[in-house]
Design a protein around this motif. Structure first.
Motif, PDB file in Angstrom:
ATOM      1  N   GLY A 106     -36.533 -23.453   7.432  1.00  0.00           N
ATOM      2  CA  GLY A 106     -35.179 -23.169   7.912  1.00  0.00           C
ATOM      3  C   GLY A 106     -34.107 -23.838   7.077  1.00  0.00           C
ATOM      4  N   THR A 107     -34.419 -24.181   5.821  1.00  0.00           N
ATOM      5  CA  THR A 107     -33.401 -24.735   4.923  1.00  0.00           C
ATOM      6  C   THR A 107     -33.469 -23.945   3.609  1.00  0.00           C
ATOM      7  OG1 THR A 107     -35.011 -26.374   4.184  1.00  0.00           O
ATOM      8  CG2 THR A 107     -33.429 -27.108   5.837  1.00  0.00           C
ATOM      9  N   ASP A 277     -31.362 -29.053  23.508  1.00  0.00           N
ATOM     10  CA  ASP A 277     -30.252 -28.948  22.543  1.00  0.00           C
ATOM     11  C   ASP A 277     -30.547 -27.892  21.483  1.00  0.00           C
ATOM     12  OD1 ASP A 277     -28.723 -30.870  23.651  1.00  0.00           O
ATOM     13  OD2 ASP A 277     -28.796 -32.274  21.966  1.00  0.00           O
ATOM     14  N   ILE A 278     -31.727 -27.955  20.908  1.00  0.00           N
ATOM     15  CA  ILE A 278     -32.017 -27.048  19.781  1.00  0.00           C
ATOM     16  C   ILE A 278     -32.202 -25.623  20.286  1.00  0.00           C
ATOM     17  CG2 ILE A 278     -33.553 -26.591  17.804  1.00  0.00           C
ATOM     18  CD1 ILE A 278     -31.874 -29.150  17.517  1.00  0.00           C
ATOM     19  N   PHE A 279     -32.834 -25.483  21.469  1.00  0.00           N
ATOM     20  CA  PHE A 279     -32.975 -24.147  22.048  1.00  0.00           C
ATOM     21  C   PHE A 279     -31.577 -23.549  22.287  1.00  0.00           C
ATOM     22  CE2 PHE A 279     -33.246 -21.318  25.734  1.00  0.00           C
ATOM     23  CZ  PHE A 279     -34.234 -20.451  25.317  1.00  0.00           C
ATOM     24  N   GLY A 280     -30.712 -24.314  22.930  1.00  0.00           N
ATOM     25  CA  GLY A 280     -29.362 -23.808  23.256  1.00  0.00           C
ATOM     26  C   GLY A 280     -28.530 -23.584  22.012  1.00  0.00           C
ATOM     27  N   ALA A 281     -28.537 -24.555  21.092  1.00  0.00           N
ATOM     28  CA  ALA A 281     -27.693 -24.446  19.893  1.00  0.00           C
ATOM     29  C   ALA A 281     -28.115 -23.258  19.043  1.00  0.00           C
ATOM     30  CB  ALA A 281     -27.761 -25.731  19.075  1.00  0.00           C
ATOM     31  N   SER A 282     -29.403 -22.930  19.042  1.00  0.00           N
ATOM     32  CA  SER A 282     -29.862 -21.816  18.206  1.00  0.00           C
ATOM     33  C   SER A 282     -29.603 -20.482  18.874  1.00  0.00           C
ATOM     34  CB  SER A 282     -31.377 -21.845  17.964  1.00  0.00           C
ATOM     35  OG  SER A 282     -31.820 -23.105  17.656  1.00  0.00           O
ATOM     36  N   LEU A 283     -29.912 -20.401  20.174  1.00  0.00           N
ATOM     37  CA  LEU A 283     -29.889 -19.078  20.804  1.00  0.00           C
ATOM     38  C   LEU A 283     -28.474 -18.610  21.136  1.00  0.00           C
ATOM     39  CD1 LEU A 283     -31.286 -16.640  21.855  1.00  0.00           C
ATOM     40  CD2 LEU A 283     -31.809 -17.808  23.985  1.00  0.00           C
ATOM     41  N   ASP A 284     -27.703 -19.456  21.775  1.00  0.00           N
ATOM     42  CA  ASP A 284     -26.409 -18.988  22.259  1.00  0.00           C
ATOM     43  C   ASP A 284     -25.502 -18.580  21.091  1.00  0.00           C
ATOM     44  OD1 ASP A 284     -24.638 -18.419  24.345  1.00  0.00           O
ATOM     45  OD2 ASP A 284     -23.537 -20.260  23.939  1.00  0.00           O
ATOM     46  N   THR A 285     -25.511 -19.379  20.017  1.00  0.00           N
ATOM     47  CA  THR A 285     -24.614 -19.103  18.881  1.00  0.00           C
ATOM     48  C   THR A 285     -25.014 -17.830  18.125  1.00  0.00           C
ATOM     49  OG1 THR A 285     -26.020 -20.564  17.609  1.00  0.00           O
ATOM     50  CG2 THR A 285     -23.961 -21.495  18.426  1.00  0.00           C
ATOM     51  N   THR A 286     -26.313 -17.683  17.835  1.00  0.00           N
ATOM     52  CA  THR A 286     -26.725 -16.512  17.042  1.00  0.00           C
ATOM     53  C   THR A 286     -26.611 -15.241  17.889  1.00  0.00           C
ATOM     54  OG1 THR A 286     -29.021 -17.022  17.578  1.00  0.00           O
ATOM     55  CG2 THR A 286     -28.259 -17.715  15.415  1.00  0.00           C
ATOM     56  N   LEU A 287     -26.947 -15.354  19.179  1.00  0.00           N
ATOM     57  CA  LEU A 287     -26.840 -14.193  20.070  1.00  0.00           C
ATOM     58  C   LEU A 287     -25.380 -13.727  20.165  1.00  0.00           C
ATOM     59  CD1 LEU A 287     -27.899 -12.255  22.260  1.00  0.00           C
ATOM     60  CD2 LEU A 287     -27.674 -14.094  23.909  1.00  0.00           C
ATOM     61  N   THR A 288     -24.487 -14.685  20.376  1.00  0.00           N
ATOM     62  CA  THR A 288     -23.076 -14.325  20.511  1.00  0.00           C
ATOM     63  C   THR A 288     -22.554 -13.710  19.211  1.00  0.00           C
ATOM     64  OG1 THR A 288     -22.850 -16.150  22.055  1.00  0.00           O
ATOM     65  CG2 THR A 288     -20.827 -15.231  21.202  1.00  0.00           C
ATOM     66  N   LYS A 425     -28.058 -18.471   9.122  1.00  0.00           N
ATOM     67  CA  LYS A 425     -27.759 -17.429   8.124  1.00  0.00           C
ATOM     68  C   LYS A 425     -28.977 -16.534   7.917  1.00  0.00           C
ATOM     69  CE  LYS A 425     -24.454 -20.241   5.686  1.00  0.00           C
ATOM     70  NZ  LYS A 425     -24.316 -21.224   4.617  1.00  0.00           N
ATOM     71  N   GLU A 426     -30.165 -17.146   7.860  1.00  0.00           N
ATOM     72  CA  GLU A 426     -31.399 -16.360   7.685  1.00  0.00           C
ATOM     73  C   GLU A 426     -31.544 -15.370   8.843  1.00  0.00           C
ATOM     74  OE1 GLU A 426     -34.608 -19.197   7.388  1.00  0.00           O
ATOM     75  OE2 GLU A 426     -33.902 -20.029   5.496  1.00  0.00           O
ATOM     76  N   ILE A 427     -31.338 -15.882  10.070  1.00  0.00           N
ATOM     77  CA  ILE A 427     -31.509 -15.029  11.256  1.00  0.00           C
ATOM     78  C   ILE A 427     -30.487 -13.886  11.243  1.00  0.00           C
ATOM     79  CG2 ILE A 427     -31.321 -14.959  13.785  1.00  0.00           C
ATOM     80  CD1 ILE A 427     -32.311 -17.868  13.840  1.00  0.00           C
ATOM     81  N   MET A 428     -29.245 -14.245  11.009  1.00  0.00           N
ATOM     82  CA  MET A 428     -28.192 -13.219  11.098  1.00  0.00           C
ATOM     83  C   MET A 428     -28.364 -12.167  10.015  1.00  0.00           C
ATOM     84  SD  MET A 428     -24.907 -15.284  12.496  1.00  0.00           S
ATOM     85  CE  MET A 428     -24.756 -16.372  11.132  1.00  0.00           C
ATOM     86  N   PHE A 429     -28.750 -12.603   8.825  1.00  0.00           N
ATOM     87  CA  PHE A 429     -28.929 -11.640   7.746  1.00  0.00           C
ATOM     88  C   PHE A 429     -30.082 -10.682   8.065  1.00  0.00           C
ATOM     89  CE2 PHE A 429     -31.195 -10.506   3.818  1.00  0.00           C
ATOM     90  CZ  PHE A 429     -30.239  -9.640   3.293  1.00  0.00           C
ATOM     91  N   LEU A 430     -31.235 -11.226   8.438  1.00  0.00           N
ATOM     92  CA  LEU A 430     -32.405 -10.354   8.631  1.00  0.00           C
ATOM     93  C   LEU A 430     -32.257  -9.464   9.872  1.00  0.00           C
ATOM     94  CD1 LEU A 430     -35.173 -12.863   7.516  1.00  0.00           C
ATOM     95  CD2 LEU A 430     -34.412 -10.822   6.289  1.00  0.00           C
TER      96      LEU A 430
END
Ligand code: HEM
Length: 470
Positions: A106-107, A277-288, A425-430
């Motif tokens: 993830g980097t 924290d990591i579950f919330g920070a990853s899911l809510d932001t990318t989903l939104t 960025k990886e998630i949003m791009f793919l």
């Protein structure tokens, strides 16, 4: 102190902050008082910044790496996890999470990036298949499908688990997450006036959050008990192709057991907060972000056509790859424009001043809340002409290359900058490349483009029709 509006005794400026759109109130004040101003919220002194150069200078300092004294977040997190941690715990856990992200691909650098690409693609393709089989040609709100498939990816990364769509535990975790995000707003009055917790509405909010946290932590402990005996102690081995955060934490805990660091930083309590924290920070932001992306691309069919042409030219019918990104400036620009026009954290994630500071000739007292007002930066008319117009071309230079400029900071900057920016960025791009390679997305009716502000700024429910491009 920097200039700013007057407030009432005890309440400060709180009565004038629009609870539904605090970013708009604060941005209006920035237009009146300038790029650095102060106001009191309850008893807290808040310093609001909207100039990226000042923000970069300020956030580079150790003394601004604290978190803000907010009652709801502090009252729930108690300084554990990563987002609200400070001092030695924060430094250790930030390094730990960064190392985990590197070992999980993830980097930007790191040998496992290809494996991470495969994992994200697998989930993106499952989303495409689900839409193809069950949703296409009907008017649907894409929220549920996006949340399930992105959530499955995040579950895999954080817990090493997958859930069926109708799994009651997964449904419960999603409801908890969604409701929690609505309730924990940065500018909510309870943050600044803890006495409000005795009023029925706020009492309900707090007990929902505290109870939800207790039950979810109980559940994490159960998962940990199942996984712990299986975790290999060798850092080069993992239970799956990529180590989950849970596995990595349990390994580190075992390796450090009996040491001072193990005792201070790898407790059960810390694990529960970090996973959440990591579950919330990853899911809510990318989903939104993806929900905004579909909405704006659905409304702007000309932009969508241009994006489709780029995807056809670079990717064609094969699966997209992270290596395509360099050849797809228009998609990168569409993602950036989405993050600009609807900042998912419009008030930013506030910092706290750990000591007295000085900036641009003004004093920032120790204990102040430092607000980096993303909304004002991203919607600044002087920097982004016609800011309410969705125009990805503003992120392309004369040669058509992607360029982002300094008035764009969705992940903030400095020592606490988002640790998951590259993974995001990886998630949003793919996900976006896979979706728009497969479907034309048409928005139904005239959707509302104003957001609803909780911890993130989310779109109001809307419907789209997916038309297959096959
Ligand atoms: C579109 C997606 C995302 C956006 C817009 C975003 C934005 C942000 C912002 C603005 C901050 C505050 C930085 C600061 O305090 O200065 C932050 C912090 C953080 N983000 Fe993200 N983020 C995203 C995705 C992710 C992902 C995928 C992860 C998963 C690892 C993640 C993990 C974190 C963590 C742990 C922090 C707290 C860092 C610290 O306090 O040291 N974020 N993010």
């Amino acid at each position: 102190l920097p200039p700013g509006p007057w407030g009432l005794p005890l309440l400060g400026y709180l009565p004038w902050i629009d609870p539904k759109a605090p970013h708009l109130t604060l941005a209006r004040l920035a237009r009146k008082f300038g790029p650095i101003y102060s106001l009191t919220l309850g008893r807290v002194c808040a310093i609001v910044l909207t100039d990226p150069r000042t923000i970069r200078r300020l956030l580079a300092k150790d003394a601004t790496s604290g978190r803000a004294p907010l009652y709801v977040t502090h009252g729930i997190m108690h300084g554990y996890g990563l987002i609200c941690a400070e001092g030695a715990l924060w430094r250790d856990q930030r390094k730990f999470v960064h190392n985990w992200l590197r070992s999980a691909g993830g980097t930007k650098l790191g040998g496992r990036r290809k494996l991470m690409e495969l994992l994200i693609l697998q989930h993106a393709q499952e989303l495409v298949q689900h839409i193809d089989a069950a949703l296409k040609r009907h008017a649907v709100d894409p929220m549920e499908a996006l949340r399930h498939h992105l959530g499955s990816l995040v579950n895999q990364l954080v817990f090493g688990r997958r859930y069926q769509r109708d799994d009651p535990t997964w449904i419960w975790l999603q409801e908890l997450q969604e409701e929690g995000c609505k309730l924990i707003g940065v500018a909510g009055p309870l943050n600044f006036l803890p006495l409000l917790r005795f009023l029925p509405t706020y009492k309900r909010t707090m007990s929902f959050l505290v109870e939800g946290q207790r039950k979810s932590h109980q559940y994490y402990q159960k998962l940990a008990k199942e996984v712990e005996p299986l975790v290999p102690l060798d850092r080069n081995q993992s239970l799956d192709a990529l180590p989950s955060l849970l596995e990595e934490f349990l390994r580190e805990k075992r390796l450090k057991s009996g040491t001072e660091d193990g005792h201070r930083f790898y407790s059960d309590r810390q694990m529960d907060h970090l996973l959440a924290d990591i579950f919330g920070a990853s899911l809510d932001t990318t989903l939104t972000t993806l929900r905004w992306f579909l909405l704006f691309l659905g409304v702007n069919q000309d932009v969508q056509r241009e994006l489709r042409l780029e995807i056809e030219a670079v990717v064609g019918k094969r699966a997209p790859s992270l290596e395509d990104l360099a050849a797809m400036p228009f998609l990168e620009a569409c993602i950036a424009e989405t993050q600009r026009i609807r900042s998912v954290v419009p008030l930013g994630v506030p910092h706290g001043a750990l000591e007295d500071l000085e900036v641009d000739g003004y004093r920032i007292p120790k204990g102040s809340l430092i607000l980096l007002l993303q909304w004002a930066i991203h919607m600044d008319e002087a920097q982004h002409r016609d800011p309410e117009r969705f125009n990805p071309r503003r992120f392309l230079d004369a040669e058509g290359r992607f360029c982002k400029g300094e008035f764009f900071m969705p992940f903030q900057t400095g020592k606490r900058m988002c640790v998951g920016d590259e993974l995001a960025k990886e998630i949003m791009f793919l996900f976006t490349a896979s979706l728009f390679q497969s479907f034309r997305v048409q928005v139904v009716g005239e959707p509302e483009l104003e957001g609803v502000c909780g911890i993130t700024l989310s779109p109001q429910p809307y419907q789209v029709v997916f038309q297959s491009l096959a």
